[in-house]
Design a protein around this motif. Structure first.
Motif, PDB file in Angstrom:
ATOM      1  N   PRO A 246       0.814  -1.224   0.000  1.00  0.00           N
ATOM      2  CA  PRO A 246       0.000   0.000   0.000  1.00  0.00           C
ATOM      3  C   PRO A 246       0.846   1.273   0.000  1.00  0.00           C
ATOM      4  N   SER A 247       2.118   1.157   0.292  1.00  0.00           N
ATOM      5  CA  SER A 247       2.954   2.361   0.276  1.00  0.00           C
ATOM      6  C   SER A 247       3.050   2.950  -1.123  1.00  0.00           C
ATOM      7  N   ILE A 248       2.998   2.091  -2.126  1.00  0.00           N
ATOM      8  CA  ILE A 248       3.056   2.599  -3.497  1.00  0.00           C
ATOM      9  C   ILE A 248       1.749   2.397  -4.245  1.00  0.00           C
ATOM     10  N   ALA A 249       0.846   1.611  -3.685  1.00  0.00           N
ATOM     11  CA  ALA A 249      -0.430   1.364  -4.357  1.00  0.00           C
ATOM     12  C   ALA A 249      -1.593   1.497  -3.379  1.00  0.00           C
ATOM     13  N   PRO A 250      -1.744   2.674  -2.760  1.00  0.00           N
ATOM     14  CA  PRO A 250      -2.846   2.841  -1.814  1.00  0.00           C
ATOM     15  C   PRO A 250      -4.206   2.953  -2.496  1.00  0.00           C
ATOM     16  N   GLY A 280      -2.143 -12.731 -22.807  1.00  0.00           N
ATOM     17  CA  GLY A 280      -3.188 -11.802 -22.375  1.00  0.00           C
ATOM     18  C   GLY A 280      -2.826 -11.224 -21.027  1.00  0.00           C
ATOM     19  N   ILE A 281      -3.335 -10.026 -20.750  1.00  0.00           N
ATOM     20  CA  ILE A 281      -3.017  -9.345 -19.501  1.00  0.00           C
ATOM     21  C   ILE A 281      -4.266  -8.629 -19.023  1.00  0.00           C
ATOM     22  N   ASP A 282      -4.531  -8.723 -17.715  1.00  0.00           N
ATOM     23  CA  ASP A 282      -5.441  -7.744 -17.146  1.00  0.00           C
ATOM     24  C   ASP A 282      -4.803  -7.155 -15.895  1.00  0.00           C
ATOM     25  N   LEU A 283      -5.082  -5.885 -15.685  1.00  0.00           N
ATOM     26  CA  LEU A 283      -4.593  -5.185 -14.496  1.00  0.00           C
ATOM     27  C   LEU A 283      -5.809  -4.564 -13.838  1.00  0.00           C
ATOM     28  N   VAL A 284      -6.038  -4.934 -12.595  1.00  0.00           N
ATOM     29  CA  VAL A 284      -7.326  -4.588 -11.984  1.00  0.00           C
ATOM     30  C   VAL A 284      -7.190  -3.879 -10.638  1.00  0.00           C
ATOM     31  N   GLU A 285      -8.297  -3.325 -10.203  1.00  0.00           N
ATOM     32  CA  GLU A 285      -8.497  -2.791  -8.849  1.00  0.00           C
ATOM     33  C   GLU A 285      -7.805  -1.450  -8.575  1.00  0.00           C
ATOM     34  N   VAL A 286      -7.440  -0.714  -9.608  1.00  0.00           N
ATOM     35  CA  VAL A 286      -6.996   0.658  -9.386  1.00  0.00           C
ATOM     36  C   VAL A 286      -8.236   1.514  -9.107  1.00  0.00           C
ATOM     37  N   ALA A 287      -8.282   2.124  -7.944  1.00  0.00           N
ATOM     38  CA  ALA A 287      -9.432   2.948  -7.551  1.00  0.00           C
ATOM     39  C   ALA A 287      -8.922   4.358  -7.272  1.00  0.00           C
ATOM     40  N   PRO A 288      -8.975   5.219  -8.279  1.00  0.00           N
ATOM     41  CA  PRO A 288      -8.274   6.508  -8.172  1.00  0.00           C
ATOM     42  C   PRO A 288      -8.757   7.422  -7.051  1.00  0.00           C
ATOM     43  N   THR A 293      -2.357  11.112  -4.548  1.00  0.00           N
ATOM     44  CA  THR A 293      -1.073  11.541  -5.098  1.00  0.00           C
ATOM     45  C   THR A 293      -0.850  11.044  -6.516  1.00  0.00           C
ATOM     46  N   GLY A 294      -1.694  10.155  -6.974  1.00  0.00           N
ATOM     47  CA  GLY A 294      -1.516   9.593  -8.308  1.00  0.00           C
ATOM     48  C   GLY A 294      -0.526   8.437  -8.357  1.00  0.00           C
ATOM     49  N   SER A 295       0.039   8.084  -7.227  1.00  0.00           N
ATOM     50  CA  SER A 295       1.082   7.056  -7.191  1.00  0.00           C
ATOM     51  C   SER A 295       0.613   5.714  -7.766  1.00  0.00           C
ATOM     52  N   THR A 296      -0.609   5.338  -7.444  1.00  0.00           N
ATOM     53  CA  THR A 296      -1.113   4.032  -7.866  1.00  0.00           C
ATOM     54  C   THR A 296      -1.341   3.967  -9.369  1.00  0.00           C
ATOM     55  N   SER A 297      -1.954   4.984  -9.908  1.00  0.00           N
ATOM     56  CA  SER A 297      -2.206   5.007 -11.354  1.00  0.00           C
ATOM     57  C   SER A 297      -0.900   5.022 -12.128  1.00  0.00           C
ATOM     58  N   ILE A 298       0.037   5.791 -11.639  1.00  0.00           N
ATOM     59  CA  ILE A 298       1.338   5.852 -12.310  1.00  0.00           C
ATOM     60  C   ILE A 298       2.013   4.485 -12.255  1.00  0.00           C
ATOM     61  N   LEU A 299       1.924   3.826 -11.116  1.00  0.00           N
ATOM     62  CA  LEU A 299       2.493   2.485 -10.993  1.00  0.00           C
ATOM     63  C   LEU A 299       1.861   1.541 -12.011  1.00  0.00           C
ATOM     64  N   ALA A 300       0.545   1.582 -12.088  1.00  0.00           N
ATOM     65  CA  ALA A 300      -0.157   0.684 -13.008  1.00  0.00           C
ATOM     66  C   ALA A 300       0.286   0.935 -14.443  1.00  0.00           C
ATOM     67  N   ALA A 301       0.326   2.204 -14.831  1.00  0.00           N
ATOM     68  CA  ALA A 301       0.712   2.531 -16.208  1.00  0.00           C
ATOM     69  C   ALA A 301       2.155   2.118 -16.468  1.00  0.00           C
ATOM     70  N   GLN A 302       3.015   2.364 -15.487  1.00  0.00           N
ATOM     71  CA  GLN A 302       4.439   2.071 -15.635  1.00  0.00           C
ATOM     72  C   GLN A 302       4.668   0.557 -15.782  1.00  0.00           C
ATOM     73  N   VAL A 303       3.987  -0.220 -14.963  1.00  0.00           N
ATOM     74  CA  VAL A 303       4.137  -1.669 -15.030  1.00  0.00           C
ATOM     75  C   VAL A 303       3.597  -2.210 -16.355  1.00  0.00           C
ATOM     76  N   LEU A 304       2.455  -1.705 -16.771  1.00  0.00           N
ATOM     77  CA  LEU A 304       1.890  -2.192 -18.039  1.00  0.00           C
ATOM     78  C   LEU A 304       2.814  -1.879 -19.212  1.00  0.00           C
TER      79      LEU A 304
ATOM     80  N   CYS B 245      11.750   6.979  -3.493  1.00  0.00           N
ATOM     81  CA  CYS B 245      10.582   6.173  -3.831  1.00  0.00           C
ATOM     82  C   CYS B 245       9.320   7.015  -3.632  1.00  0.00           C
ATOM     83  N   PRO B 246       8.365   6.925  -4.555  1.00  0.00           N
ATOM     84  CA  PRO B 246       7.101   7.652  -4.366  1.00  0.00           C
ATOM     85  C   PRO B 246       6.379   7.262  -3.072  1.00  0.00           C
TER      86      PRO B 246
END
Lengths: 318, 318, 318, 318, 318, 318
Positions: A246-250, A280-288, A293-304, B245-246
């Motif tokens: 949760p520190s990077i994906a709250p 195939g890939i799915d990435l789920v449960e990002v709840a903005p 801080t946007g940290s989670t969305s950025i993480l998701a985009a960066q990983v994808l 780290c973010p």
């Protein structure tokens, strides 16, 4: 020159319509011509705690523009590699249609979208939405041959049925394991209490799952971890953002402390991309709304984007 | 007793005007009498994604009051040392004047401020603002002899020119490397995709840079890392908060996952302070509007105060 | 069937009144029948920086509902154990009454609540409030025999008196050490500058404290750390949420970078629960207004429930 | 020219140390030379619901910089008047010292500060903190002759004593009314349920209060309202920010719907400033942690600066 | 004395378990003994834009504690009345059980709860949840005789069916109008574009609706408005929080500018309570994640408590 | 059927790519075929206080999806009119390219975009960005004949030059008034202190401006106000979101209390649309990072869509 600028565009990240990676938007799903087809699945009626993953696709798309500086490909100095050169065609299909109050119809529409991507021979990348959207994703692969699932997640999501619920975000891995063309699951990052009881774990193992906690996975390391996936298996990756700490994906519905750090998942995906065919890939449960801080969305985009880079690098696009 | 209290003041952190560390404010830059001169550089027109670093100086100043309990010096039990005793004179010069829409004038004003600090023989500590403010900082050192730059950052910031831009936050290290009195750069923490393309890395290496990613730096450890800086070199430190780290530094314009943790940077700076003469510092890219918990500002203040402690401890103030 | 549902309730985490773990609320403190008695102590006039810990009990209670899926016990696949089976009776006593502007009366009311729990032979678990609420908690144990205190915290909290203040959140460990029935303290996680000066550390050591920083504790590991607590000692645990890294616990008054990660504290508490008799717990300094993602409250609830699980597992409830 | 700029400074609002209105900071309270002396009173242990008003002075100071464009005076085109020309000397005295857990000492320190301002013949303007800080403010006027109090507030704050509390934020108007030199109170904006029971209202009226709700005040209009204040009376203004509608002042401890809109309070203060001698002001209960947009702090700063403009315009500074 | 305090409890708003108004919690719905029964209906799968109303019941309950100062009744000086004296028994029934992904079951459980309240002769007050929860509420009244519905809302919510959806938050008023025991609707506050198309308005009028926009209602005033409700009709009130202006009620899924101000709704409800028998209430669409200041939840709690006060004042409880 | 749905799409607001109103995206500006062309101008280097308007276009676009329920046109029951029927073609041109640190180039790119819209005979609707983006917008009309400007704003923005700045967000109305083809300005909503000094007002009046405060405008009413615009004049509308009260538009750089409420601006625009030919629109200064509830973005989208509805209704599209 469509926009009339003599010298091209600088195209800073904050400029422009937010499609995934600022790639072309193709609403006509019968006319897809792409290596990768990105699909939004903004469904969140399957959540058991905080909702809001319906805005996940939009948030991940907007964050993905941070990685779109208008270069030809993305140079990574650690790997001394240029990922996603112009030869890799990515399109954004937009979102599957969602019908409020109606889980069945919404899931069916997601399935339709994935089938369209597969029909076009594109790699489907589905952005949730809650984890229940994995159910129609897997269904859409029923004519694609056998494959193995790599789930990276805090939760086992292996509940069979409770109070009649079979298609909520606690059920997808059970539903997947039931499919004849799913040959097995590797479930990593699983930890702490959740909606899956002891029987769920027992069922999963009986149905062919390899279950690893964060600490167990960490002890193994990325390479050994990737080697637990059967050699030669084609792999579908389902990544629940709550697999991360949760520190990077709250910004997720049910955060769970003690999750993966960034490089752990990145390196696992890099290894898998090098040794297996990811289909195939799915990435789920990002709840903005829980991600101020946007940290989670950025993480998701960066990983994808990184994972796509690894996949097509392995396929020879360099 | 100016305030009329018989027993002095308790002076809790939340009490009082927010100068840096609650140290005296000296707006008359011709009358500086200090070991350390803190300068705000609230300029953010150089940003390529989220702006807001203009409020960085105020946020870091307010956070710095958390570390001002009114003691004589700060006792650290791990080091069994008291840092920043009363003998170290720190003053807050306030901010350089910023002229909206005008990068050149704003940068010139920052340069003026740094020159004033240097003229007073004080160590300049500049709080940004975006990383472009490093450009006038380095310019102000043109009559201070040769030195090496230690950059701690997620991004290489080595773009030469794009669309005519040479003084944005993607350019400062290139501008620095061009100065004859800058003998080399150690660039640590560099990772992921950014506005610097492959040629930027090649140019940097050709112009004398030692580039290390977080994982590479982590493998070396703080001491080995500090030893890569040429022995005997005087060192200017430029610290972009997005090096971290973010998870602990989300409040910045372009966060990048996989950054440094707290002790990694702290120990690096402690080693460098022990072995090299640090002649100037800037800390940039704190954007408080993306820092709802205050974590980033507190980190910036804590690192700055600790680094100053290390420097003057090495100089004999104990 | 009280609610009239034929098939029981699904009881999702977001459903229902927020008592701790959705356990029964018992406002009649003379009628307690429980193994564990949870008490809220919403007092925060002892804070020296950001306040708001008065809303800590409510936030931790609400977060604790995330871990209440209506199962019988919580299955942990890593330990292959079911914690907190139905045989462990937990009740929520509600909050001690707080009188604004009046520290003494508020503390007295907290003491009353803890005495009520002890009188009922229940394990008192007190949710702060700021760390000063530990003072009345320890006072309530004056007829319970000798014990050792394990403090997990960023700050030593060993100030004797400043400006007449003896019962603020910088004083509790000093007050505890003064009690004849407190045989010693193990203080772990202590780091960085705080309201305790050098003399505080010297006093603490002289009065029997074992002080360890995060880096020192990390080097030892959880087991060696737990072995520094005298064998056979009964242990009272006081956990300041700021012992944790601000990356996972930003929602606190005085966050301090470089704190513990999740498993470090979890494993320490698991070891202590296995080897010592834990006789009381307080968890303090959760300030939800600085916790926009909920990460801190969820951490607090998760650690408390896990620790209770470890304690009663060791006592034979499995 | 201290800063070395040839052309003066543009001095944008976001630039510079945050004193009130960017006016000079005078920490030596025996050397005040000013028409207006601004004092911070960051005390909030008197709150009965959400705390955080301790950060009110800092937030109002920072917001006040928005109104400091470096002009000579502030031109208002509606009034065709220039307010606060250079001839009005405003200084910022900084904050009164606050002692956590100790209401009495903290209040005494606030009283000291106000006395210092009065001794220098400056108009004291105190920024809270919670409304209890009005108590020491009024005490400090014990040698200043008789005066009337105009309270603009959602709550009557007329509780005598409950559970021993006499100096919380529900008590100040009762304490004020008890002073022999307070000749009466006009209490406007009072509405909804609060900590004052029916007896409080009866006591207030018996002790000379004129109590008006928002709807009653609105019906009268600003002029008629100001005429209810005894002609010729010198007036002390105490403005609780929760007098305003939560739509523009959400950042406060106990918001109350149905409050005043901006012009209603502004026009009332303008009328009173024109017809009466205002001898002191406090503005309380700004709690910035509940003010994510900054709207409340900006409102507070705007009302204070406007009111000072009205007062000195009436005194001939134009 | 259960808690052992000699002098009772001060019971500040921030102290204690958050039931509605801190009233007793009665989970045994067969044992209700109350004038008012408060029910949470945390269902939000019916939303078409932002979700999160599932946390509405908890948020409104917590906000309601602000109005619980431990007095006997709430004194309102404008009305010179004491509302909700001890003789009015209010209980909190907790929440109806919600089954994720399953609208039908969740609605059935809400219906069960309302029936339980009605069976106990208590006035049911249901806190949503999205507006679809009105559907089971109205169903539960099928054996309660005829009544009229007063809807206060931004949206008409009169969609019959789209894509098969008949029980989303755009449908409830259509479903209500279809019931034989619903004699008509007064729909006020309706404005702007929404999910109801022109035909919806025509259908509504044909089925007996009186539709009024905010501007139309404002022109009439509260009394004339209340007189449009048929004399003698028993009235069910459904209040969508988005009827209010987003300035005071931003925390909702589909805010709509130009809404009602506080007193407009308050006075309408006061008039209706004086002239008609109110037999049921629901308040819906509070989504606390969009309410960072708490303004919306406080508004909801304040309106509910005031309305209950008006109702029972009219019934003779004074 | 491109997406393969047999029954069309429900297309809820949260589904799909965020173009303005979910209308088609046309990046090829030489191929525009539209009645309305929406342009993003994400430029904010002209701000003098809080920045962040660069994210205004994205935020307004996302909010605009709330008003896209997939109907044919938007029915307004108050006006009994259907606005924006299918016959009105709206396209989204995306954003003008922005070059950080370079005001001149960025403005030139905005001008290019507006010229492209005009060349296609489309009504240009430009979403800022700070108010300086009005400068290139007006420039682009240099070959479009004479017109009058209606500015709705809190600030006069009539500064000629300070410190060399002529193209910041305090200058646009001066720059506009200097154009020979701008026949005059009506400036409404102007209030409070700002960057424009007294001379600015005098200059504006001398150059043909009609300046009205909110209170003055309110007294006149929408119709009388619209009649102050010269009859027969073609009108360009520039709407700074800070014209509105911060209660509904907090998300802006320099909020100013006492602004317009929703219907005041709506009715003014409706009157003007009925009586004058509106030839261009810009809406500026939406800064989403200060808009945690989304209220400001929703307001901007709602006003824009309504205004377009009024314009084309007047042109016969009904």
């Amino acid at each position: 020159m469509a926009h009339g600028y003599e010298s091209g565009r600088l195209d800073l990240p904050f400029v422009g319509i937010s499609t995934f990676g600022k790639r072309p938007y193709q609403p006509d799903w019968s006319a897809l011509d792409a290596d990768v087809a990105v699909i939004g699945a903004p469904f969140d009626f399957g959540t058991q705690w905080r909702s809001g993953a319906r805005f996940g696709p939009r948030a991940v798309r907007e964050a993905s523009t941070l990685f779109s500086f208008g270069h030809a490909g993305a140079y990574d100095h650690e790997d001394d590699a240029t990922y996603l050169p112009g030869s890799v065609k990515i399109v954004d299909m937009g979102d599957a249609d969602i019908v409020h109050t109606d889980t069945e119809k919404s899931h069916a529409n997601i399935e339709t979208a994935v089938r369209a991507a597969l029909a076009a021979k594109a790699l489907p990348v589905v952005i949730g939405g809650d984890h229940s959207i994995n159910i129609p994703c897997i269904r859409a692969f029923d004519d694609q041959g056998d494959f193995h699932i790599l789930q990276i997640d805090a939760h086992l999501d292996f509940v069979d049925e409770r109070h009649g619920v079979r298609h909520g975000h606690g059920n997808p891995m059970r539903r997947a394991a039931e499919q004849p063309y799913v040959t097995g699951l590797t479930q990593v990052g699983i930890r702490n209490v959740s909606s899956t009881a002891r029987e769920g774990y027992e069922d999963a193992r009986r149905m062919g799952s390899d279950i690893l906690s964060v600490r167990q996975a960490r002890k193994l390391g990325a390479q050994a971890l990737s080697e637990r996936i059967p050699a030669g298996a084609r792999v579908y990756v389902t990544l629940d953002i709550d697999a991360f700490c949760p520190s990077i994906a709250p910004g997720t519905g049910t955060p769970s402390h003690g999750g993966f750090l960034y490089y752990e998942v990145l390196e696992l995906l890099q290894h898998v991309a090098q040794t297996h065919d990811i289909i195939g890939i799915d990435l789920v449960e990002v709840a903005p709304d829980y991600d101020p801080t946007g940290s989670t969305s950025i993480l998701a985009a960066q990983v994808l984007l990184n994972t796509l880079g690894f996949i097509f690098h392995a396929r020879g696009h360099r």
